[in-house]
Design a protein around this motif. Sequence first.
Motif, PDB file in Angstrom:
ATOM      1  N   ASP A 159      33.266  36.887   8.589  1.00 19.83           N
ATOM      2  CA  ASP A 159      33.343  38.485   8.208  1.00 19.83           C
ATOM      3  C   ASP A 159      33.677  39.430   9.401  1.00 19.83           C
ATOM      4  OD1 ASP A 159      33.429  40.260   5.670  1.00 19.83           O
ATOM      5  OD2 ASP A 159      31.963  41.279   7.017  1.00 19.83           O
ATOM      6  N   TYR A 160      32.713  39.081  10.242  1.00 22.33           N
ATOM      7  CA  TYR A 160      33.305  39.979  11.732  1.00 22.33           C
ATOM      8  C   TYR A 160      34.675  39.670  12.338  1.00 22.33           C
ATOM      9  CZ  TYR A 160      32.824  41.601  16.400  1.00 22.33           C
ATOM     10  OH  TYR A 160      33.070  42.287  17.562  1.00 22.33           O
ATOM     11  N   PHE A 161      34.929  38.255  12.183  1.00 20.08           N
ATOM     12  CA  PHE A 161      36.120  37.918  12.789  1.00 20.08           C
ATOM     13  C   PHE A 161      37.355  38.640  11.757  1.00 20.08           C
ATOM     14  CE2 PHE A 161      34.681  34.852  15.408  1.00 20.08           C
ATOM     15  CZ  PHE A 161      35.202  34.830  16.728  1.00 20.08           C
ATOM     16  N   GLU A 162      37.056  38.497  10.479  1.00 16.38           N
ATOM     17  CA  GLU A 162      37.991  38.942   9.632  1.00 16.38           C
ATOM     18  C   GLU A 162      38.178  40.491   9.732  1.00 16.38           C
ATOM     19  OE1 GLU A 162      40.281  38.615   5.515  1.00 16.38           O
ATOM     20  OE2 GLU A 162      39.730  37.222   7.051  1.00 16.38           O
ATOM     21  N   GLN A 163      36.923  41.074   9.504  1.00 10.09           N
ATOM     22  CA  GLN A 163      37.182  42.839   9.595  1.00 10.09           C
ATOM     23  C   GLN A 163      37.154  43.349  10.908  1.00 10.09           C
ATOM     24  OE1 GLN A 163      37.037  44.108   6.545  1.00 10.09           O
ATOM     25  NE2 GLN A 163      36.647  41.938   5.491  1.00 10.09           N
ATOM     26  N   THR A 164      36.915  42.893  12.066  1.00  8.74           N
ATOM     27  CA  THR A 164      36.886  43.434  13.308  1.00  8.74           C
ATOM     28  C   THR A 164      37.602  42.738  14.482  1.00  8.74           C
ATOM     29  OG1 THR A 164      34.613  44.408  12.729  1.00  8.74           O
ATOM     30  CG2 THR A 164      35.312  44.605  15.236  1.00  8.74           C
ATOM     31  N   ALA A 165      37.364  41.740  14.659  1.00  6.85           N
ATOM     32  CA  ALA A 165      37.879  40.878  15.901  1.00  6.85           C
ATOM     33  C   ALA A 165      39.228  40.176  15.576  1.00  6.85           C
ATOM     34  CB  ALA A 165      36.921  40.007  16.500  1.00  6.85           C
ATOM     35  N   LEU A 166      39.729  40.104  14.275  1.00  6.39           N
ATOM     36  CA  LEU A 166      41.142  39.194  14.263  1.00  6.39           C
ATOM     37  C   LEU A 166      42.134  39.892  15.035  1.00  6.39           C
ATOM     38  CD1 LEU A 166      42.214  36.925  12.905  1.00  6.39           C
ATOM     39  CD2 LEU A 166      42.847  38.227  10.884  1.00  6.39           C
ATOM     40  N   PRO A 167      42.330  41.223  15.131  1.00  3.89           N
ATOM     41  CA  PRO A 167      43.470  41.845  15.995  1.00  3.89           C
ATOM     42  C   PRO A 167      43.369  41.462  17.408  1.00  3.89           C
ATOM     43  CG  PRO A 167      42.750  43.520  14.534  1.00  3.89           C
ATOM     44  CD  PRO A 167      41.748  42.324  14.433  1.00  3.89           C
ATOM     45  N   GLU A 168      42.434  41.131  17.878  1.00  7.80           N
ATOM     46  CA  GLU A 168      41.997  40.485  19.320  1.00  7.80           C
ATOM     47  C   GLU A 168      42.581  39.215  19.409  1.00  7.80           C
ATOM     48  OE1 GLU A 168      38.508  42.052  21.270  1.00  7.80           O
ATOM     49  OE2 GLU A 168      38.022  42.607  19.261  1.00  7.80           O
ATOM     50  N   LEU A 169      42.766  38.454  18.512  1.00  8.16           N
ATOM     51  CA  LEU A 169      43.104  37.171  18.575  1.00  8.16           C
ATOM     52  C   LEU A 169      44.494  36.858  18.605  1.00  8.16           C
ATOM     53  CD1 LEU A 169      40.795  35.398  16.089  1.00  8.16           C
ATOM     54  CD2 LEU A 169      40.327  35.733  18.293  1.00  8.16           C
ATOM     55  N   GLU A 170      45.240  38.042  18.225  1.00  8.02           N
ATOM     56  CA  GLU A 170      46.820  37.848  18.282  1.00  8.02           C
ATOM     57  C   GLU A 170      47.291  37.931  19.571  1.00  8.02           C
ATOM     58  OE1 GLU A 170      47.945  37.377  15.441  1.00  8.02           O
ATOM     59  OE2 GLU A 170      46.260  37.768  14.192  1.00  8.02           O
ATOM     60  N   GLY A 171      48.527  37.067  19.774  1.00 10.40           N
ATOM     61  CA  GLY A 171      49.000  36.880  21.090  1.00 10.40           C
ATOM     62  C   GLY A 171      48.253  36.175  21.894  1.00 10.40           C
ATOM     63  N   HIS A 172      46.963  35.485  21.595  1.00  4.11           N
ATOM     64  CA  HIS A 172      46.455  34.409  22.514  1.00  4.11           C
ATOM     65  C   HIS A 172      46.350  33.188  22.052  1.00  4.11           C
ATOM     66  CE1 HIS A 172      44.615  37.988  24.914  1.00  4.11           C
ATOM     67  NE2 HIS A 172      44.594  38.668  23.965  1.00  4.11           N
ATOM     68  N   PHE A 173      46.036  32.290  22.764  1.00  6.77           N
ATOM     69  CA  PHE A 173      45.484  31.003  22.335  1.00  6.77           C
ATOM     70  C   PHE A 173      44.602  30.541  23.461  1.00  6.77           C
ATOM     71  CE2 PHE A 173      45.079  26.627  20.650  1.00  6.77           C
ATOM     72  CZ  PHE A 173      44.470  27.053  19.167  1.00  6.77           C
ATOM     73  N   ASP A 174      43.525  31.319  23.338  1.00  2.00           N
ATOM     74  CA  ASP A 174      42.350  30.883  24.691  1.00  2.00           C
ATOM     75  C   ASP A 174      41.285  30.477  24.024  1.00  2.00           C
ATOM     76  OD1 ASP A 174      41.371  32.995  23.437  1.00  2.00           O
ATOM     77  OD2 ASP A 174      41.495  34.432  25.244  1.00  2.00           O
ATOM     78  N   MET A 175      40.314  30.594  25.278  1.00  8.35           N
ATOM     79  CA  MET A 175      39.002  29.448  24.886  1.00  8.35           C
ATOM     80  C   MET A 175      38.709  30.031  23.476  1.00  8.35           C
ATOM     81  SD  MET A 175      35.476  29.189  27.117  1.00  8.35           S
ATOM     82  CE  MET A 175      36.588  28.869  28.764  1.00  8.35           C
ATOM     83  N   ALA A 176      38.606  31.594  23.288  1.00  3.43           N
ATOM     84  CA  ALA A 176      37.952  32.019  21.936  1.00  3.43           C
ATOM     85  C   ALA A 176      38.862  31.641  20.720  1.00  3.43           C
ATOM     86  CB  ALA A 176      37.910  33.494  22.056  1.00  3.43           C
ATOM     87  N   CYS A 177      40.207  31.804  20.858  1.00  9.28           N
ATOM     88  CA  CYS A 177      40.697  31.088  19.828  1.00  9.28           C
ATOM     89  C   CYS A 177      40.596  29.545  19.590  1.00  9.28           C
ATOM     90  CB  CYS A 177      42.328  31.701  20.082  1.00  9.28           C
ATOM     91  SG  CYS A 177      42.676  33.257  20.393  1.00  9.28           S
ATOM     92  N   ILE A 178      40.746  28.888  20.716  1.00 12.79           N
ATOM     93  CA  ILE A 178      40.632  27.518  20.383  1.00 12.79           C
ATOM     94  C   ILE A 178      39.293  27.124  19.770  1.00 12.79           C
ATOM     95  CG2 ILE A 178      40.094  25.154  21.712  1.00 12.79           C
ATOM     96  CD1 ILE A 178      42.206  26.246  23.673  1.00 12.79           C
ATOM     97  N   GLY A 179      38.290  27.904  20.289  1.00 14.25           N
ATOM     98  CA  GLY A 179      36.816  27.469  19.515  1.00 14.25           C
ATOM     99  C   GLY A 179      36.846  28.120  18.138  1.00 14.25           C
ATOM    100  N   LEU A 180      37.388  29.101  17.679  1.00 11.34           N
ATOM    101  CA  LEU A 180      37.634  29.416  16.337  1.00 11.34           C
ATOM    102  C   LEU A 180      38.342  28.530  15.571  1.00 11.34           C
ATOM    103  CD1 LEU A 180      36.909  31.659  14.181  1.00 11.34           C
ATOM    104  CD2 LEU A 180      38.572  32.952  14.757  1.00 11.34           C
ATOM    105  N   ALA A 181      39.622  28.206  16.035  1.00  3.13           N
ATOM    106  CA  ALA A 181      40.371  27.263  14.983  1.00  3.13           C
ATOM    107  C   ALA A 181      39.763  25.806  14.744  1.00  3.13           C
ATOM    108  CB  ALA A 181      41.670  27.051  16.025  1.00  3.13           C
ATOM    109  N   CYS A 182      38.922  25.309  16.101  1.00  2.00           N
ATOM    110  CA  CYS A 182      38.475  24.049  15.828  1.00  2.00           C
ATOM    111  C   CYS A 182      37.014  24.075  14.903  1.00  2.00           C
ATOM    112  CB  CYS A 182      37.741  23.726  17.277  1.00  2.00           C
ATOM    113  SG  CYS A 182      39.213  22.833  18.317  1.00  2.00           S
ATOM    114  N   LEU A 183      36.545  25.262  14.741  1.00  2.00           N
ATOM    115  CA  LEU A 183      35.424  25.717  13.828  1.00  2.00           C
ATOM    116  C   LEU A 183      35.986  25.481  12.436  1.00  2.00           C
ATOM    117  CD1 LEU A 183      34.356  28.245  11.879  1.00  2.00           C
ATOM    118  CD2 LEU A 183      32.722  26.595  12.794  1.00  2.00           C
TER     119      LEU A 183
END
Length: 207
Positions: A142-166
């Motif tokens: 819910d935190y990613f959906e409501q708050t942090a998702l815009p921060e993932l755009e334009g990246h595919f870094d360590m945070a994005c990799i972790g979330l995608a694998c989860l």
Amino acid sequence: MSMILYHTPASPFGRKVVVMLHETDLIEQVELEIVQQTPLNPNRDVIDANPSGKIPALRLEDGTTLHDSRVILDYLDTLHQHTPMIPHHGPERWRRMTLASLADAMTESAVQIRYETFMRPQGLQWKLWLDNQHEKIARSLDYFEQTALPELEGHFDMACIGLACLLGYLDLRVANWHWRGEYPKLAAWYTEADQRPSMQATRPEAR
């Protein structure tokens, strides 16, 4: 081969490392050694390299071994010539590491759900504990959906990799949770992320 990665393809933590190897063009420099183990059946080769027995573990050319996926990713980030997977300095570094840590916390809960429901007889499973793990994941999604998702755009870094694998692990091992209906923006992000060659190459069901 100068390095050996001990991992299990179905493990989201091991998958993170292999995804990064693909993303940074380091995949040819690391021998991928698949090990099959559980907390009740440790692998001797892994224990010899890492006394905790945890995987993934990366044995370096000099014989030393790194373990914990974030430690391994941080090390690998020093070896390639692409954009860093985590900024090297400043507030942005701590923010990206915090998002990566949140993804890892969800992943740990998902793995614990898997162990509890797959390895323990149904009559001995602890429902309250399982519910708490599920709630931890739900709060974080819910935190990613409501708050942090815009921060993932334009990246595919360590945070994005972790979330995608989860999210891939939820589909694989917690398949009765139809999370896409609850988090549609996150589902749309994952649909795109999952099409990356690195994600396609590391799909556990295809290994």
